[in-house]
Design a protein around this motif. Structure first.
Motif: not given
Length: 154
Positions: A113-131
């Motif tokens: 949860d904490k890490r997801l809140s820090q990811i500013t990426e807008k693209n859904r797939l890139k957000r998923r990959k970063k997490l």
């Protein structure tokens, strides 16, 4: 480079082990740095074990608890790091049992949860990959990671 007598080296290593838990590999490397001969290394290691300065099971348990609690590492990363320190399979298994399953899952959820809140990426797939990359690097099990990503970033 100072030359150490057996007695001096033993005293120095007693302090080294008393300061924090050490594994056999760290102690042997330290003695090699001090340019001790193999016979002296063996003798000192035996002395440290007999006098309870060196205990691989205690080291493994302490390592697992610390890395989980402080660094929020998952079991896979802890297991890998202990293997790199030449810890026996039995001691690794014992050490991983130190981690309470409920606390493990709670920590994982909070970390995700904490890490997801820090990811500013807008693209859904890139957000998923970063997490996913973040959680996998920390040694969390892939099935946990991917289930969590489906839940958080649908």
């Amino acid at each position: 480079m100072k030359a150490y007598s057996l007695k001096e080296a033993t005293k120095k290593l007693e302090g080294y082990c008393a300061y924090q838990e050490r594994c056999h590999k760290e102690v042997v490397n330290k003695l090699r740095e001090m340019r001790m001969i193999p016979e002296a290394i063996d003798q000192i290691v035996v002395h440290l074990i007999e006098n309870d300065y060196l205990n691989e099971e205690r080291f493994a348990k302490s390592f697992a608890r610390g890395k989980f609690t402080i660094k929020k590492w998952g079991r896979k990363r802890i297991r890998l790091e202990l293997k790199q320190r030449s810890i026996s399979r039995f001691n690794i298994k014992t050490a991983l049992q130190e981690i309470n399953q409920t606390a493990y899952l709670d920590t994982f959820d909070a970390l995700a949860d904490k890490r997801l809140s820090q990811i500013t990426e807008k693209n859904r797939l890139k957000r998923r990959k970063k997490l996913a990359d973040y959680l996998l690097y920390r040694g969390w099990e892939s099935e946990l990671v991917y289930a969590k990503i489906k839940e958080l970033v649908p």
